[in-house]
Design an enzyme around this catalytic site. Sequence first.
Site, short mmCIF file in Angstrom:
data_model
loop_
_atom_site.label_atom_id
_atom_site.label_comp_id
_atom_site.label_asym_id
_atom_site.label_seq_id
_atom_site.Cartn_x
_atom_site.Cartn_y
_atom_site.Cartn_z
N TYR A 135 0.87 -1.19 0.00
CA TYR A 135 0.00 0.00 0.00
C TYR A 135 0.90 1.23 0.00
O TYR A 135 1.57 1.51 0.98
CB TYR A 135 -0.91 -0.04 1.24
CG TYR A 135 -1.97 1.04 1.34
CD1 TYR A 135 -2.04 2.12 0.46
CD2 TYR A 135 -2.94 0.98 2.34
CE1 TYR A 135 -3.03 3.09 0.57
CE2 TYR A 135 -3.93 1.94 2.47
CZ TYR A 135 -3.96 3.00 1.58
OH TYR A 135 -4.95 3.96 1.71
N LYS A 163 -1.40 -1.24 -4.07
CA LYS A 163 -2.46 -0.23 -4.07
C LYS A 163 -1.74 1.09 -4.18
O LYS A 163 -1.02 1.50 -3.27
CB LYS A 163 -3.26 -0.33 -2.78
CG LYS A 163 -4.17 0.82 -2.52
CD LYS A 163 -5.16 0.40 -1.44
CE LYS A 163 -5.67 1.57 -0.63
NZ LYS A 163 -6.15 2.68 -1.40
#
Length: 294
Positions: A135, A163
């Site tokens: 992330y 992400k």
Amino acid sequence: INKFRGIFVAMYSAYDEEGEVSISRVKELARSYVHTGVRGLYICGSSGEGILQTAEERKKVVEAVMDEVGKVLTVIVHIGANSTRESVELAIHAEKNGTDAVSAVPAIYYRLSEKAVETHWQKMINASSLPFIIYNIPQTTGFHLTQPLFMKIAKQDKVIGIKMSGESVFELQQFKANAGKEFIVYNGPDEQFLGGRMMGADGGIGGTYGVMPELFCKVDAFIMENKFKEAQELQFKINSIIKRLLDYPSLYGACKYILSLRGIDTGVPRLPLLPVSPTDYQSLTMLNEEILKV
Ligand code: HMN
């Protein structure tokens, strides 16, 4: 890997009137996404207020979500925490509860070297057999993930995606190109969903999807049918909604209030995230009606 493609709602927190994590409300919120067309849920992330909750509370959320929708939706659990030890504990718990993948931001507050962030992530990757999704959100963590560090981490079999919540679609495309294998890239900024998809993202994870999941699924469907004009028109309508949501004291508070108008109570965000004030109720009621009409 196909179960990781598509639209993932970054699910909001669900508290009772006293501000405690509410199992029944978590379940109700998770269930509400089942027939919307989304592929899955990203839980305990930014929108889920994972970093404002204790490890015990986060575990409760995971258990409630898995119990309610674990068999029908792909569930990705954000396990990022300030101490590596806590993230490792959450990884082990996520695996025990049958989630599909874990994901984490770099630790926050301390200024960390590349080596420190690499070690932090590596311990989590090693802690379970679950797939891991990086992330990257430099604007909130202060850590800028470089391509060399990305490549080093991404080359491991267990690391299946990233992400990308940074705003550069060029960097997003570079992550996709540099992964060197089949690799899932998620677009992070909802207002750039179309842009991210055009530059190589395989799907998206977003908070505002939570109040308009069908609209994002529709943009995604237009893209897959090569209907770019239609995709753009819808993204622009979505952006006019997001722009107004961002003008409230907190985005999450505004979205949670909109959910309450639809009969889904999730309480207010946890401080320091501010709730919306009663003077905002009327404009949010109108905004909700507008969203439902798109
Ligand atoms: C999560 O981790 O919960 C979300 O996926 C985060 C997500 O990328 C959101 N970013 C933040 O909340 C910082 C976006 O959905 C964001 O809310 C949206 O693009 C509006 O700016």
